[in-house]
Design a protein around this motif. Sequence first.
Motif, PDB file in Angstrom:
ATOM      1  N   GLY A  95       0.338  -0.713  -0.325  1.00 33.36           N
ATOM      2  CA  GLY A  95       0.013   0.146  -0.378  1.00 33.36           C
ATOM      3  C   GLY A  95       0.323   1.273   0.028  1.00 33.36           C
ATOM      4  N   ALA A  96       1.658   1.808  -1.661  1.00 33.02           N
ATOM      5  CA  ALA A  96       2.371   2.510  -1.223  1.00 33.02           C
ATOM      6  C   ALA A  96       1.188   3.916  -0.862  1.00 33.02           C
ATOM      7  CB  ALA A  96       2.653   2.928  -2.915  1.00 33.02           C
ATOM      8  N   SER A  97       2.075   4.757  -0.131  1.00 33.09           N
ATOM      9  CA  SER A  97       1.257   5.898   1.125  1.00 33.09           C
ATOM     10  C   SER A  97       1.190   6.991  -1.100  1.00 33.09           C
ATOM     11  CB  SER A  97       2.087   6.792   1.289  1.00 33.09           C
ATOM     12  OG  SER A  97       1.521   7.996   1.936  1.00 33.09           O
ATOM     13  N   ASP A  98       0.621   8.163  -0.649  1.00 36.26           N
ATOM     14  CA  ASP A  98       0.163   8.706  -1.667  1.00 36.26           C
ATOM     15  C   ASP A  98       0.554  10.129  -0.964  1.00 36.26           C
ATOM     16  OD1 ASP A  98      -1.761   9.427   0.054  1.00 36.26           O
ATOM     17  OD2 ASP A  98      -3.159   9.751  -1.605  1.00 36.26           O
ATOM     18  N   ARG A  99       1.196  10.152   0.283  1.00 37.14           N
ATOM     19  CA  ARG A  99       2.076  11.515   0.468  1.00 37.14           C
ATOM     20  C   ARG A  99       3.362  11.091   1.411  1.00 37.14           C
ATOM     21  NH1 ARG A  99      -3.078  14.603   3.853  1.00 37.14           N
ATOM     22  NH2 ARG A  99      -4.395  14.678   2.431  1.00 37.14           N
ATOM     23  N   LYS A 100       3.737  11.666   1.595  1.00 37.31           N
ATOM     24  CA  LYS A 100       5.124  11.771   1.474  1.00 37.31           C
ATOM     25  C   LYS A 100       5.743  11.221   2.807  1.00 37.31           C
ATOM     26  CE  LYS A 100      10.148  13.442   2.711  1.00 37.31           C
ATOM     27  NZ  LYS A 100      10.968  15.044   2.483  1.00 37.31           N
ATOM     28  N   LEU A 101       6.299  10.154   3.491  1.00 39.81           N
ATOM     29  CA  LEU A 101       6.220   9.737   5.368  1.00 39.81           C
ATOM     30  C   LEU A 101       7.224  10.062   5.352  1.00 39.81           C
ATOM     31  CD1 LEU A 101       6.208   5.768   4.016  1.00 39.81           C
ATOM     32  CD2 LEU A 101       4.193   7.441   4.399  1.00 39.81           C
ATOM     33  N   LYS A 102       6.646  11.149   6.602  1.00 36.94           N
ATOM     34  CA  LYS A 102       7.591  11.383   7.382  1.00 36.94           C
ATOM     35  C   LYS A 102       8.381  11.813   8.763  1.00 36.94           C
ATOM     36  CE  LYS A 102       5.851  15.799   5.380  1.00 36.94           C
ATOM     37  NZ  LYS A 102       7.224  16.647   4.855  1.00 36.94           N
ATOM     38  N   LYS A 103       8.811  11.779   9.798  1.00 34.68           N
ATOM     39  CA  LYS A 103       9.104  11.453  10.988  1.00 34.68           C
ATOM     40  C   LYS A 103       7.970  12.029  12.018  1.00 34.68           C
ATOM     41  CE  LYS A 103      14.397  10.840   9.791  1.00 34.68           C
ATOM     42  NZ  LYS A 103      15.321  11.064  10.022  1.00 34.68           N
ATOM     43  N   ASP A 104       7.196  10.399  12.799  1.00 39.48           N
ATOM     44  CA  ASP A 104       6.398  11.457  14.352  1.00 39.48           C
ATOM     45  C   ASP A 104       6.930  10.602  14.998  1.00 39.48           C
ATOM     46  OD1 ASP A 104       6.539   9.013  13.516  1.00 39.48           O
ATOM     47  OD2 ASP A 104       3.969   8.738  13.389  1.00 39.48           O
ATOM     48  N   GLY A 105       8.123  10.593  15.159  1.00 43.59           N
ATOM     49  CA  GLY A 105       8.700   9.941  16.808  1.00 43.59           C
ATOM     50  C   GLY A 105       8.890   8.751  16.734  1.00 43.59           C
ATOM     51  N   GLY A 106       8.053   8.577  16.591  1.00 48.80           N
ATOM     52  CA  GLY A 106       7.294   6.971  16.433  1.00 48.80           C
ATOM     53  C   GLY A 106       7.505   5.830  15.964  1.00 48.80           C
ATOM     54  N   GLY A 107       9.033   6.084  15.516  1.00 44.32           N
ATOM     55  CA  GLY A 107       9.856   4.675  14.438  1.00 44.32           C
ATOM     56  C   GLY A 107       9.473   5.031  13.061  1.00 44.32           C
ATOM     57  N   PRO A 108      10.496   3.719  12.642  1.00 49.82           N
ATOM     58  CA  PRO A 108       9.578   4.005  11.013  1.00 49.82           C
ATOM     59  C   PRO A 108       8.906   3.253  10.761  1.00 49.82           C
ATOM     60  CG  PRO A 108      11.775   2.354  11.626  1.00 49.82           C
ATOM     61  CD  PRO A 108      11.328   2.835  12.866  1.00 49.82           C
ATOM     62  N   PRO A 109       8.357   3.559   9.595  1.00 54.31           N
ATOM     63  CA  PRO A 109       6.766   2.733   9.252  1.00 54.31           C
ATOM     64  C   PRO A 109       7.120   1.522   8.946  1.00 54.31           C
ATOM     65  CG  PRO A 109       7.590   4.787   7.229  1.00 54.31           C
ATOM     66  CD  PRO A 109       8.462   4.227   9.194  1.00 54.31           C
ATOM     67  N   ALA A 110       5.886   0.950   9.350  1.00 55.86           N
ATOM     68  CA  ALA A 110       6.636  -0.901   9.025  1.00 55.86           C
ATOM     69  C   ALA A 110       5.668  -1.102   7.157  1.00 55.86           C
ATOM     70  CB  ALA A 110       5.343  -1.622   9.572  1.00 55.86           C
ATOM     71  N   LEU A 111       6.602  -1.094   6.307  1.00 54.08           N
ATOM     72  CA  LEU A 111       6.322  -1.806   5.089  1.00 54.08           C
ATOM     73  C   LEU A 111       5.994  -3.081   4.578  1.00 54.08           C
ATOM     74  CD1 LEU A 111       9.341   0.283   3.702  1.00 54.08           C
ATOM     75  CD2 LEU A 111       7.029   1.348   3.629  1.00 54.08           C
ATOM     76  N   ALA A 112       4.438  -2.954   4.524  1.00 53.52           N
ATOM     77  CA  ALA A 112       4.160  -4.493   3.672  1.00 53.52           C
ATOM     78  C   ALA A 112       4.878  -4.840   2.785  1.00 53.52           C
ATOM     79  CB  ALA A 112       2.742  -4.473   3.994  1.00 53.52           C
ATOM     80  N   LEU A 113       4.947  -6.168   2.548  1.00 53.76           N
ATOM     81  CA  LEU A 113       5.435  -6.119   0.975  1.00 53.76           C
ATOM     82  C   LEU A 113       4.732  -7.173   0.299  1.00 53.76           C
ATOM     83  CD1 LEU A 113       9.493  -6.228   0.958  1.00 53.76           C
ATOM     84  CD2 LEU A 113       7.843  -3.616   0.648  1.00 53.76           C
ATOM     85  N   THR A 114       4.672  -7.338  -0.984  1.00 51.29           N
ATOM     86  CA  THR A 114       3.419  -7.909  -1.135  1.00 51.29           C
ATOM     87  C   THR A 114       3.847  -8.092  -3.451  1.00 51.29           C
ATOM     88  OG1 THR A 114       1.593  -8.816  -2.925  1.00 51.29           O
ATOM     89  CG2 THR A 114       2.250  -6.565  -3.206  1.00 51.29           C
ATOM     90  N   GLU A 115       4.621  -9.120  -3.542  1.00 48.29           N
ATOM     91  CA  GLU A 115       5.266 -10.113  -4.427  1.00 48.29           C
ATOM     92  C   GLU A 115       4.947  -8.960  -6.180  1.00 48.29           C
ATOM     93  OE1 GLU A 115       5.543 -14.459  -5.851  1.00 48.29           O
ATOM     94  OE2 GLU A 115       6.494 -14.578  -3.625  1.00 48.29           O
ATOM     95  N   ASN A 116       5.443  -8.697  -6.649  1.00 51.03           N
ATOM     96  CA  ASN A 116       5.479  -8.449  -8.237  1.00 51.03           C
ATOM     97  C   ASN A 116       5.394  -9.789  -9.463  1.00 51.03           C
ATOM     98  OD1 ASN A 116       5.288  -5.425  -8.072  1.00 51.03           O
ATOM     99  ND2 ASN A 116       7.641  -5.621  -7.929  1.00 51.03           N
TER     100      ASN A 116
END
Length: 410
Positions: free
Chosen positions: A293-314
Amino acid sequence: MVDHASLTGKRVLLVIAGGIAAYKCLDLIRRLRERGVTVRAVLTEAGARFVTPLSVQALTEDTVYRDLWSLTDESEMGHIRLSREADLIVVAPATADLLARMATGMADDLAATVLLATDKPVLVAPAMNVRMWQHPATQDNMSRLEQRGVRRVGPNDGVMACNEFGPGRMAEPMEIIDAIAAFFTESGRKPLAGKRALVTSGPTHEPIDPVRYIANRSSGKQGHAIAAALAALGADVTLVSGPTRLPDPPGCTVVAIETAREMLAACLAARDAAVPVDIAVCAAAVADWRVAGASDRKLKKDGGGPPALALTENPDILATLSQAGPRRPALVIGFAAETGDVVATATAKRARKGCDWIVANDVSLGTTTFGGTDNTVHIIRADGVESWPTMGKDAVGARLAEAIAAHVAD
């Protein structure tokens, strides 16, 4: 064994630059003349320190051209005439200095001016110290020249005059003659005329957000070289390319994409066109995964740690094109970029994907296969494995195109 029949009656302009390997050019001239080639020579000031103009003149039986400011020659615009009257220009030895001047378009002596003014094909035989050859500046210069269509033979590994060992020795005279003969043979042959080829090249970029993406280190040099070589043999080539910094190869229809799904769609469109695809070469380094689920907005640091990136096969483009059916190309070739046990892993991949051939190479750290100018490949077919020596990616592309042409002819 390369057939030398194509050499008879050809005209070669030999540019001899300043390196210890210049002595090999005397034998090169003699052997070319024996095969019916007319040879003219341009000798640089540095080249004349290693071989004498008299020796070169005796073997070519023609004037040896040295001076950009010669009133006799330049009254007839000699540098233009020299650059246009040959069928092929051969630079041997091609020193680091001359390669750099060729890459930057300098015209500060007769040799550089001839090479800048020519509209004829150029073949270079590099020769220099191993450190000079491996220096990023030289590699970048050679890459730029190859992208412009300059051909290369060598350099070879071995002990050099400086007693260091490695790549940098100029190719032997018969190797250069084989390369010249191969050029003239290819330029007159179109064994793939009437055939339609699909080639994929480069990386894919899988977005994380509008400014970040998942990718790999593929430069696209090998895929582009294959596409150009197939087009040179007469094929109607569609090149589906991920983001690269390379110019479009001549004679190809280029479809630019970014993601694996876009590449698959472009490949299927080419495959399902009114005129069927006869050959498919999947040389692209397609990302195996994308962010679900790629974000349509730039991901920013919010102090809560890096975002979890769920991957799916191409999607698996090679397996899709290899599936049996009326639209399957007659020859499907995949690539396997491996980091260990290359042949065994690629052999298993060929069986798993259902393609006809796999071109396997080692992309481990330190190999410089990704992004570099050279490649060491193993061609894996149902009947066995053929290992090729290390060579430039253009040479790999040309040799693979010849193998494809031979297979199609059978």
